[in-house]
Each structure stands twice: as structure tokens, then as C-alpha cells.
Enzyme design. Structure first.
Site, PDB file in Angstrom:
ATOM      1  N   GLU B  60       0.719  -1.149  -0.044  1.00 23.67           N
ATOM      2  CA  GLU B  60      -0.004  -0.057  -0.004  1.00 23.67           C
ATOM      3  C   GLU B  60       0.876   1.121   0.055  1.00 23.67           C
ATOM      4  O   GLU B  60       0.265   2.338  -0.608  1.00 23.67           O
ATOM      5  CB  GLU B  60      -0.963   0.119   1.211  1.00 23.67           C
ATOM      6  N   HIS B 129     -12.026  -5.166   8.455  1.00 20.57           N
ATOM      7  CA  HIS B 129     -12.392  -4.966   7.117  1.00 20.57           C
ATOM      8  C   HIS B 129     -13.573  -4.213   6.810  1.00 20.57           C
ATOM      9  O   HIS B 129     -14.597  -4.414   5.992  1.00 20.57           O
ATOM     10  CB  HIS B 129     -12.763  -6.393   6.188  1.00 20.57           C
TER      11      HIS B 129
END
Lengths: 331, 325
Positions: B60, B129
Site C-alpha cells: 500500500e 475490513h
């Protein structure tokens, strides 16, 4: 702003062997950086400069060797130790000094300071005060050059301390995977702030191993030998420019002074400092050129003159208005 | 006007921008062959090829950072971060780099980067999540933050974001992807910083974002049955924020509820509340109500997850409190 570059900055023809005349120009550039940083130290200690500052005294051959090998259109990301890279790439010493004084004439118009020197016209995408912060940027810029089929290269400067941070590993992996037009210049000066290489990396004496882990081409360089740095940089830049993939330059250099100005360096032995001093790249180049005292002193006097003028320029610069702080937040 | 899903609307904006402009490309984890973990980018690889639809390693920091570098070099990259929980991994590059290069360079650089991400609870993915982190990003000068709730808005705002010269964090919500809505034949760019009044009313204003817009509309319908007239406003962009529209509405209704799926504490609603108490103090007839998640990570067991997140009933209860019912 008047140009000082014609005399001091040599435009080296590609692939031309370095003759003595060019090496003399390199020496003058290195001397300029040295005198500039010494002046900065002096002014900071005198309480003249805000913030805090890091000099790269001892690492001038890396800055000049890499930057002289770069072509117009190439870009780079630097570190918190960025005065040398910025000057070597042709930013006027007046603009760099004015930035350190927080003046509008500074190369970042007073918004950046020593750790955030920018000069986009000359490809300086910013000195970065977060270790490893600029590495993903040059990966992305190198990707853009590849996607647009441009003959440009993006260069990252970083120290050995940066080789342990995530952005380093993620960037090397991505750059090699995508064969971006990027050169990673690891200035291994043996110190991550106060922490010696042997305390922070199992491969501190051979950083090339980091590149090998990503299947990246690596070139080992004596960073105190300007000719070696220049030659290796040319080779690396050519390789990256051709689209064959990124290159890791494993440059062995020395930080002769502390991490920041005023650092008492309690962590460092006298022997270590002596060893660094013995590997002064300016002394080595002077010896190689067999420069007599008269010629060296005239070079030195020129460097002092430019630095003194820069200081004068900076001190007489324009202070930003306080409310200018709200400009440039958004485009 | 054609009816498409929120997911198709995002895809349409991406495809049209890439068709129009060679400098636009997308990168992210699993966005190529797989078409993205939410199937948003399906079909784009086939049309644009692997150079412009770039599958990335799980990195990321490097994905966002490379987007910054490509943007500084003149391109208009769109980066996808699979879940906004993973945005945390790239925050150094977003907060210290993307948001500040223009400023630190004294205006020399621009970073025209769009970072798309999605999140949200309601399907029991557990605590890593499903978070809603939009408020974190609104706190950083130099970033723009967008969070659309309808197909028309997500398409028009994504288009504007791609062509904006600032770094933009573009939030989508997993449960909104199948939501259908009418969109104009051609993409109509929607300016950033312009709220939308989705439903007009006179008794109370609900300022809601993301899925809470839909839950607020449900609540408004139920309130209507009880004789309460509810106005629903979706700011759509959190930074810049259309304070004028929100304040004007509350000056009219004299009551306000702010609603989002993120936790209430230090949430986006706290900022809206502060704006309202300052700019509409004399107009308020009741304390401003805040609706958001309870202060806990998102639990896995559906019964616990549902307990944590805000529902239409929570919005309705807040509406009723403002009118003393």
C-alpha cells in the site's frame, strides 16, 4: 536571478572521459557545497537560522558525481540532508540560502526550509524529512516516464538508515517488477542518526545485498572518488533510461559531522571521525589533480565569495506575510 | 435516463476517463484479471491492457507513493486501496507526502492523484475490513475527501476528482455497490464542495453521508407517517464542506441530526455539529443529535455487529428526540 553556473557547473558531454578541466569544475562545485554548509553551520550556531539543520559534509562527491551525470529532464527526490544535491543540480546558492532563512526568494518560497528544498524546474521533487519518503515517488515518476516513453530518469537519494523502512523494500520491489526508469542512490555514510550501521542492518557493509534480493542490478561505488561516482552514475542512468530497469547504486561515503548541527556525537569515537576525515573527497580530488596551493586557494576564494553573496542575498530577502501561510494548501 | 448500479457508475467514470485521456491509469491489488475484489474494475483490463490497468503487489505504501510520483510527473493516476482499513498502511504517503508537496514546495508541485477505497460494515467481515475512517483524512490540510452515496453522485464526483489537481481520498461503501439509481446519459461532473438536498422538509434536517443517507431516507419516510417533516442533506464532499447549504437548511428547520456509520466520537458529525452551533446557534430549538457507531471495534458475530452500527431506527429515534416525541 543572475546565473553563477556557467563558471562553476560544467556541462559534461555524455560519455566523455573526465579530463582535468572537468574534474577541476567538479572540485569547485564540491568546494562550493562544503563552504556553503560550513557557513550554514556557523549561522545556525550563531542563532541566525530557524528550525534545525543537517549537513552532508564529507558526502560532496556523491552529490556532484550523481547530479552531474543526470540529464536535463531527469528528476530526483532527496533527503533531510539535501543542500548538496540541490546545489549540485544547479539551484542557485542564493535561492537555497534564502530558503534556509525562510524568505520568499527561497527555492521553496519559505514554505519548506532545509529539509524541504524543492526546485521543480531543475527536477528537484523535494527533499524529504521522512526517511524513505521519496522512494515510492521516484518509482512512480520512473513509471510515468516509461508509460510515456520519455527518455527521463527519476533518481532517489537516501541513506543506509533508510534501507530498513518499508517504503524502501516496497519501492525496490515495485520498481524492479515494473522496470521503471529509476536509479536508487544509497549514500551509505555509516550512520542512521546516532546508530552505526552494524547496529541497524545485518548487511550494513554490503548494501548491494538488499538490491540483489529484488533481482535489481547493483553497482558498488567508492563515494569519495568523484570519478568513480560519476562513471557509475552514468552507467546506471543509461541503463534506467534505456528501459532495461532500475539500478541500485551502493555508494560508500562518510558523514564527517554530526547528524544535526550541534550534535555532540557522544556515540562516535575519535578514530571513526579521523577515518572519515582521511577520506575527505575534496582532499582526494585535490591530490589527484596535484593542485598547487595558489590554484586551490583561488578556487576556495571563489567558493567563499559565492557563499558570502548568498548569505547577503538571503539576509536581505523578503519575509512572507503571516497570512501567506494559508496559500498553496490546495491547487 | 438510464438506471445503473453504484458499482457500474464507478466503472463508467474510470473507463470514460481512460478513454478520454492517456494520462489516466489505474493501479491496485487484484484490479486486473480479477476485476477488483468488489468487481468494480471488471472489463477494464480487456479494454485498456496491463500497462494502464496495473495489478500491484500487496504494497500500500508503494502503490500510493508511486501514484504520487506519477502525478508529480504529470499523469492522473487512480489508485485503489482494497479496503479503507488498509489505507492505514499508506497513511505516511498520504498525510506527509501527497497532502504536503504542493505546500512545502511553495506551490511548485501539484499532485493530481485520486485514491479510491471502500469499506463499511453490515456483512460481518470483522474488525479489520469494515471501518469508516473518513474523519481521519478530513483532518489533514491539503487533502480533499469525497464520499458519495448514489450512482449519479459517485460517477459525477469521481470524474471531477480525477481532473482535480489535488490529492483526493474517494470513499465508497461496500453495501452501496449494488444500489441502483438513475444517471444522466453523459457524465455530468459534480463540483466538489456542493451538498445535495435529497429530500425537503420543514421540521428537522438530517445531515448524512454514505449508507446513512439511505437509512436517513427510510427514517424520514417513517417520521412522515408520524407527522414529522424531515429534510435530508448529503454533503457528498467532506472537504471542502458546503457549510452554507447545511446551515441554511438548519436555519429553516431549527433542528439537526448528523449521521454516519463511523463511530460518533470525533466523527465527521462532530465537525458538522460544531459548524452548526456556531453559525446557527440562535436558530436551534433542540440539541443537535449525533448518530454513529457505538465506540467499539466491529465485532464478527452478526448480532454484535448489528448492535454496533447505526440503523434507520437510530436515525428515527434521533429525529424524534429533536422534536420532543
Amino acid at each position: 536571478m543572475e546565473t553563477y553556473t556557467a563558471r562553476v557547473m560544467a556541462k559534461v558531454e555524455k560519455k566523455r572521459a573526465l579530463n582535468d578541466e572537468t574534474l577541476r569544475d567538479f572540485l569547485r562545485e564540491m568546494l562550493l557545497i562544503r563552504r556553503f554548509e560550513e557557513k550554514v553551520e556557523e549561522q545556525f550556531r550563531a542563532g541566525e537560522l530557524p528550525g534545525f539543520l543537517h549537513v552532508a559534509i564529507g558526502q560532496e562527491a556523491v552529490a556532484v558525481g550523481v547530479c552531474q551525470a543526470m540529464e536535463e529532464g531527469d528528476v530526483f527526490a532527496s533527503t533531510h540532508r539535501a543542500h548538496g544535491h540541490t546545489l549540485a543540480r544547479g539551484t542557485h546558492p542564493n535561492a537555497v540560502m534564502a530558503e534556509l532563512y525562510g524568505k520568499m526568494e527561497g527555492c521553496s518560497h519559505g514554505y519548506g526550509g532545509s529539509m524541504h528544498l524543492y526546485d521543480v524546474e531543475r527536477g528537484n521533487y523535494g527533499a524529504n524529512a521522512v526517511i524513505g519518503g521519496g522512494l515510492p515517488h521516484v518509482t512512480g515518476a520512473g513509471l510515468a516516464f516509461k508509460l510515456r516513453d520519455e527518455p527521463r530518469v527519476a533518481v532517489a537519494f537516501f541513506g543506509d538508515g533508510a534501507t530498513n523502512i518499508g517504503t524502501f523494500h516496497e519501492s525496490l520491489n515495485l520498481a524492479q517488477l515494473w522496470k521503471t526508469k529509476t536509479v536508487f542512490v544509497c549514500e551509505n555514510n555509516h550512520w542512521a542518526e546516532s546508530t552505526p550501521g552494524w547496529q541497524h542492518s545485518p548487511v550494513w557493509d554490503d548494501m548491494s545485498k538488499r538490491a540483489l534480493a529484488y533481482d535489481m542490478r547493483s553497482i558498488k561505488v567508492d563515494g569519495q572518488d568523484i570519478q568513480a561516482v560519476f562513471d557509475a552514475s552514468q552507467e546506471a542512468l543509461e541503463h534506467a533510461r534505456s528501459g532495461e530497469g532500475p539500478v541500485f547504486l551502493d555508494v560508500e561515503t562518510y558523514r564527517m559531522h554530526g547528524h544535526f548541527i550541534g550534535d555532540p556525537q557522544v556515540y562516535r569515537t575519535k578514530e571513526d571521525r579521523d577515518e572519515a576525515a582521511q577520506n575527505d573527497p575534496i582532499v582526494r580530488l585535490r591530490e589527484r589533480l596535484a593542485l598547487g596551493d595558489d590554484e586551490f586557494e583561488s578556487f576556495d576564494a571563489q567558493a567563499h565569495e559565492i557563499v558570502d553573496a548568498a548569505l547577503e542575498f538571503a539576509k536581505n530577502g523578503t519575509d512572507p506575510q503571516p497570512e501567506d501561510a494559508l496559500k498553496n494548501v490546495y491547487a | 435516463m438510464p438506471e445503473i448500479t453504484y458499482r457500474e457508475a464507478v466503472r463508467d467514470a474510470l473507463g470514460k476517463a481512460m478513454r478520454k485521456d492517456e494520462d489516466v491509469f489505474i493501479m491496485g491489488e487484484d484490479i486486473a484479471e480479477m476485476g477488483g475484489s468488489m468487481a468494480v474494475t471488471q472489463g477494464l483490463l480487456e479494454e485498456f491492457g496491463p500497462e494502464r490497468v496495473r495489478n500491484t503487489p500487496i504494497s500500500e505504501m508503494a502503490i500510493v507513493g508511486a501514484g504520487i510520483g506519477a502525478a508529480m510527473a504529470g499523469m492522473r493516476p487512480i489508485v485503489e486501496i482494497m479496503y479503507e482499513d488498509f489505507l492505514t498502511l499508506s497513511l505516511e504517503q498520504i498525510v506527509n507526502q501527497a497532502a504536503k508537496h504542493r505546500y512545502m514546495s511553495g506551490g511548485q508541485l501539484t499532485v493530481p492523484l485520486t485514491i479510491r477505497t471502500q469499506g463499511g460494515a453490515g456483512w460481518s467481515p470483522g474488525a479489520q475490513h469494515a471501518q469508516q475512517l473518513e474523519a481521519w483524512l478530513v483532518h489533514v490540510p491539503g487533502l480533499k475527501v469525497v464520499y458519495p452515496s448514489t450512482p449519479e453522485d459517485v460517477r459525477g464526483l469521481l470524474w471531477t476528482s480525477i481532473y482535480d489537481d489535488n490529492p483526493i481520498i474517494f470513499f465508497e461503501h461496500r453495501l452501496l455497490y449494488p444500489v441502483k439509481g438513475d444517471v444522466p446519459e453523459e457524465i455530468e461532473p459534480i463540483p466538489l464542495g456542493k451538498a445535495r438536498t435529497i429530500r425537503e422538509g420543514t421540521d428537522v434536517t438530517v445531515i448524512a453521508i454514505g449508507p446513512l443517507v439511505h437509512r436517513a431516507l427510510d427514517a424520514a419516510k417513517q417520521a412522515e407517517d408520524e407527522g414529522i417533516s424531515v429534510e435530508v442533506i448529503d454533503p457528498r464532499t467532506l472537504q471542502p464542506l458546503d457549510e452554507d447549504s447545511i446551515v441554511a437548511s438548519v436555519k429553516k428547520t431549527n433542528r439537526a441530526v448528523v449521521a454516519h456509520e463511523a463511530v460518533t466520537r470525533m466523527g465527521f458529525g462532530a465537525e458538522v455539529t460544531s459548524v452548526l452551533q456556531y453559525k446557527a446557534f440562535d436558530y436551534l430549538d433542540a440539541p443537535i443529535e449525533r448518530v454513529g457507531a457505538k465506540f467499539a471495534p466491529l465485532a464478527f458475530a452478526p448480532v454484535m455487529e448489528q448492535f454496533i452500527i447505526p440503523h434507520a431506527e437510530d436515525v428515527l429515534a434521533a429525529i424524534k428526540r429533536t422534536v420532543g416525541k
